[in-house]
Motif scaffolding. Structure first.
Motif, PDB file in Angstrom:
ATOM      1  N   SER A   1     -15.322  -6.620 -12.047  1.00  0.00           N
ATOM      2  CA  SER A   1     -16.062  -6.052 -10.920  1.00  0.00           C
ATOM      3  C   SER A   1     -15.333  -4.850 -10.345  1.00  0.00           C
ATOM      4  O   SER A   1     -14.122  -4.699 -10.503  1.00  0.00           O
ATOM      5  N   ASP A   2     -16.071  -4.002  -9.677  1.00  0.00           N
ATOM      6  CA  ASP A   2     -15.503  -2.820  -9.032  1.00  0.00           C
ATOM      7  C   ASP A   2     -15.181  -3.195  -7.594  1.00  0.00           C
ATOM      8  O   ASP A   2     -16.048  -3.198  -6.732  1.00  0.00           O
ATOM      9  N   PHE A   3     -13.917  -3.526  -7.348  1.00  0.00           N
ATOM     10  CA  PHE A   3     -13.496  -3.967  -6.018  1.00  0.00           C
ATOM     11  C   PHE A   3     -12.908  -2.777  -5.280  1.00  0.00           C
ATOM     12  O   PHE A   3     -11.718  -2.562  -5.278  1.00  0.00           O
ATOM     13  N   GLY A   4     -13.753  -1.977  -4.659  1.00  0.00           N
ATOM     14  CA  GLY A   4     -13.271  -0.833  -3.926  1.00  0.00           C
ATOM     15  C   GLY A   4     -14.089  -0.531  -2.698  1.00  0.00           C
ATOM     16  O   GLY A   4     -13.813   0.421  -1.974  1.00  0.00           O
ATOM     17  N   GLN A   5     -15.107  -1.342  -2.452  1.00  0.00           N
ATOM     18  CA  GLN A   5     -15.998  -1.119  -1.321  1.00  0.00           C
ATOM     19  C   GLN A   5     -15.564  -1.981  -0.142  1.00  0.00           C
ATOM     20  O   GLN A   5     -15.537  -3.205  -0.239  1.00  0.00           O
ATOM     21  N   PRO A   6     -15.209  -1.369   0.989  1.00  0.00           N
ATOM     22  CA  PRO A   6     -14.786  -2.157   2.156  1.00  0.00           C
ATOM     23  C   PRO A   6     -15.905  -3.044   2.684  1.00  0.00           C
ATOM     24  O   PRO A   6     -17.098  -2.733   2.544  1.00  0.00           O
ATOM     25  N   ALA A   7     -15.491  -4.147   3.316  1.00  0.00           N
ATOM     26  CA  ALA A   7     -16.460  -5.016   3.972  1.00  0.00           C
ATOM     27  C   ALA A   7     -16.987  -4.348   5.239  1.00  0.00           C
ATOM     28  O   ALA A   7     -18.159  -4.503   5.593  1.00  0.00           O
TER      29      ALA A   7
ATOM     30  N   CYS B   1      -7.880   3.347  -2.293  1.00  0.00           N
ATOM     31  CA  CYS B   1      -8.649   3.527  -1.058  1.00  0.00           C
ATOM     32  C   CYS B   1      -9.207   4.945  -1.009  1.00  0.00           C
ATOM     33  O   CYS B   1      -8.454   5.923  -0.992  1.00  0.00           O
ATOM     34  N   LEU B   2     -10.523   5.078  -0.957  1.00  0.00           N
ATOM     35  CA  LEU B   2     -11.180   6.379  -1.006  1.00  0.00           C
ATOM     36  C   LEU B   2     -11.521   6.884   0.386  1.00  0.00           C
ATOM     37  O   LEU B   2     -11.773   6.107   1.311  1.00  0.00           O
ATOM     38  N   CYS B   3     -11.533   8.195   0.533  1.00  0.00           N
ATOM     39  CA  CYS B   3     -11.921   8.814   1.802  1.00  0.00           C
ATOM     40  C   CYS B   3     -13.402   8.584   2.054  1.00  0.00           C
ATOM     41  O   CYS B   3     -14.226   8.617   1.131  1.00  0.00           O
TER      42      CYS B   3
ATOM     43  N   ARG C   1      -8.499  15.769  -0.939  1.00  0.00           N
ATOM     44  CA  ARG C   1      -8.218  14.750  -1.948  1.00  0.00           C
ATOM     45  C   ARG C   1      -9.290  13.662  -1.843  1.00  0.00           C
ATOM     46  O   ARG C   1      -9.880  13.441  -0.795  1.00  0.00           O
ATOM     47  N   PRO C   2      -9.513  12.923  -2.923  1.00  0.00           N
ATOM     48  CA  PRO C   2     -10.540  11.878  -2.892  1.00  0.00           C
ATOM     49  C   PRO C   2     -10.045  10.555  -2.332  1.00  0.00           C
ATOM     50  O   PRO C   2     -10.836   9.666  -2.052  1.00  0.00           O
ATOM     51  N   TYR C   3      -8.704  10.374  -2.164  1.00  0.00           N
ATOM     52  CA  TYR C   3      -8.154   9.099  -1.722  1.00  0.00           C
ATOM     53  C   TYR C   3      -7.420   9.255  -0.395  1.00  0.00           C
ATOM     54  O   TYR C   3      -7.106  10.354   0.042  1.00  0.00           O
ATOM     55  N   VAL C   4      -7.124   8.117   0.234  1.00  0.00           N
ATOM     56  CA  VAL C   4      -6.431   8.090   1.523  1.00  0.00           C
ATOM     57  C   VAL C   4      -4.965   7.714   1.301  1.00  0.00           C
ATOM     58  O   VAL C   4      -4.678   6.609   0.837  1.00  0.00           O
TER      59      VAL C   4
ATOM     60  N   CYS D   1       0.860  -1.183   0.000  1.00  0.00           N
ATOM     61  CA  CYS D   1       0.000   0.000   0.000  1.00  0.00           C
ATOM     62  C   CYS D   1       0.896   1.233   0.000  1.00  0.00           C
ATOM     63  O   CYS D   1       1.992   1.212   0.565  1.00  0.00           O
ATOM     64  N   GLY D   2       0.441   2.296  -0.650  1.00  0.00           N
ATOM     65  CA  GLY D   2       1.274   3.477  -0.794  1.00  0.00           C
ATOM     66  C   GLY D   2       0.549   4.763  -0.459  1.00  0.00           C
ATOM     67  O   GLY D   2      -0.670   4.784  -0.245  1.00  0.00           O
ATOM     68  N   GLU D   3       1.315   5.839  -0.431  1.00  0.00           N
ATOM     69  CA  GLU D   3       0.731   7.148  -0.163  1.00  0.00           C
ATOM     70  C   GLU D   3      -0.113   7.658  -1.334  1.00  0.00           C
ATOM     71  O   GLU D   3      -0.767   8.687  -1.215  1.00  0.00           O
ATOM     72  N   ASP D   4      -0.105   6.941  -2.447  1.00  0.00           N
ATOM     73  CA  ASP D   4      -1.010   7.257  -3.547  1.00  0.00           C
ATOM     74  C   ASP D   4      -2.393   6.664  -3.325  1.00  0.00           C
ATOM     75  O   ASP D   4      -3.283   6.805  -4.169  1.00  0.00           O
ATOM     76  N   GLY D   5      -2.582   5.953  -2.191  1.00  0.00           N
ATOM     77  CA  GLY D   5      -3.870   5.350  -1.862  1.00  0.00           C
ATOM     78  C   GLY D   5      -4.122   4.015  -2.537  1.00  0.00           C
ATOM     79  O   GLY D   5      -5.177   3.408  -2.341  1.00  0.00           O
TER      80      GLY D   5
END
Length: 456
Positions: free
Chosen positions: A235-241, A184-186, A194-197, A162-166
């Protein structure tokens, strides 16, 4: 010398009696002994490992526990026989900037090491016969520092970065390829920066390797399930469980996560900058991201919104609504650097962290009681790495050495009575030092001198 209490002696006798009668297995007897608070109170420096020429940012033991690997600002990776203090192998990492993480891959006969660094690169180091080392570039986070890697438990091939680019990436050493999983989105970027973490930490649940958590410059630790990812990209894999966050931090834009760690019981330990450390069970996960509310305040025996980092306060595990709240660990100071947090003990009985005051802090996992504070660095302790099998600990920080701690002290240590005030004063001194340098640059020291005199 502090004498052992009669209760400690009585319990030890009872455990021996139970073992002899077969009521306590040999393994459980060994675990109870290894997790003894008496051993924690007798930790002292066993060896200082000195060969790096820069801050030591990462420490990791091999599976057998006989070799320690370290990485540093000097761009080198060193393998140590920590018991003797002798370095076994030292090599250039191939990175162009500070090495932030170095880990052995499982089942590689300790010949495969993966690394990441401030240059954004993820590399593999292969130790060949004769001690020659070959480094290979596996992937990169563009224009981003990479602080952490997470190896899939029991796998000789799979790990994540994982990086500082999110961005979170998946690696398979069999193909030497990187797969970008998601950004990873805020959850609620109230200031609209910014829109990412920017991510600092990633950890995999050892009980369920399909689950991993990430954390960074945001108050939410986000848990993902790799089984939801479709490898054909459909698939859009970006939604946390689910999400984890103390209720009183929801809506707080001034803190972020510096360290994550899973226990063997799937509990998630989260360390916050300018705040405290919290322990979450899986049942505390939030399925949907909550948003700020004036009712979101957590009660932990005192108003933690008014407790300064570096102070010690009592705690409980219930919030104002009577629901479960995370256990909190207080006393250390985490403001200056990106610090790890770790479990300690054969069954994760303790929690350990470094601090801006140059000390190691150890708490009981249950109840959050601070039981040990150890002087470990002149400036800041960033890494505390528990040994995989024994009650030994490795630490490092701003100083260029590594300290190995083992429970060999004759006398039991006691807590300093003024530890909270010392940590707070240390942080104030650092802030004054920074301000002093700025004022020197603008020739305004005449204004600051009376202020420093009054503080002292």
């Amino acid at each position: 010398m502090k004498k052992r209490s009669s209760a400690d002696i009585d319990q030890a006798v009872v455990n021996v009696w139970k073992r002899e009668l077969g009521q306590l297995s040999t393994r459980n007897f060994a675990h109870r002994f290894a997790a003894s608070e008496d051993l924690v109170s007798r930790l002292e420096i066993h060896k200082k490992l000195e060969k790096h020429d820069g801050c030591v940012n990462t420490l990791s033991f091999n599976a057998g526990g006989d070799i320690l690997v370290s990485g540093s600002d000097d761009l080198r990776v060193i393998l140590w026989d920590w018991e003797t203090g002798r370095d076994k192998l030292s090599f250039r990492s191939g990175h162009a900037n500070n090495v932030f993480q170095a880990n052995f891959m499982p089942f590689s006969d300790d010949r495969t090491i993966i690394t990441c660094a401030a240059d954004g690169e993820i590399r593999q180091a292969q130790i060949l016969e004769g001690g020659e080392v070959k480094t290979i570039l596996l992937g990169k986070h563009e224009e981003s520092q990479v602080h952490k890697l997470a190896i899939e438990p029991g796998s000789a091939h799979i790990f994540y970065s994982c990086g500082e680019d999110g961005v979170v990436q998946h690696f398979d050493l069999r193909t030497r390829s990187a797969t970008e999983l998601f950004t990873c989105l805020c959850v609620d970027d109230l200031k609209g920066y910014r829109p990412y973490v920017p991510l600092n930490a990633i950890a995999i649940d050892p009980r369920n390797p399909d689950l991993f958590a990430v954390g960074g410059m945001d108050k939410f630790a986000q848990l993902y399930d790799i089984r939801k990812y479709k490898w054909d990209g459909s698939s859009d894999f970006g939604q946390p469980a689910c999400y984890f966050c103390p209720q009183h931090l929801i809506g707080n834009e001034d803190t972020g996560i510096t360290g994550l760690s899973f226990s063997d019981q799937s509990e998630l330990l989260v360390s916050y900058g300018d705040e405290f450390i919290y322990l979450f069970t899986q049942s505390m996960g939030l399925r949907n991201p909550p948003f700020p509310s004036s009712s979101f305040m957590v009660s932990m025996g005192s108003d933690t919104s008014k407790v300064e980092p570096g102070s010690i306060a009592s705690s409980s595990s219930m919030d104002l609504d009577g629901k479960n709240a995370p256990q909190v660990y207080m006393g250390h100071r985490n403001c200056e650097t990106v610090k790890d947090v770790s479990f300690f003990g054969p069954r994760c009985e303790y929690v350990t962290s470094g601090s801006d005051c140059g000390r190691i802090f150890i708490w009981k996992k249950r109840g959050g009681e601070l039981i040990r504070v150890m002087e470990a660095d002149k400036d800041v302790v960033n890494c505390t790495e528990p040994h995989p099998h024994t009650m030994a600990l490795a630490s490092s920080g701003i100083e260029y050495d590594i300290k190995i701690w083992t429970p060999k002290a004759i006398e039991r240590a006691t807590l300093p009575t003024n530890i909270g005030q010392v940590c707070l004063f240390h942080s104030v001194c650092i802030e004054i030092h920074i301000l002093k340098n700025l004022l020197i640059a603008f020739d305004l020291m005449a204004w600051l001198d009376p202020v420093i005199y009054e503080i002292r």
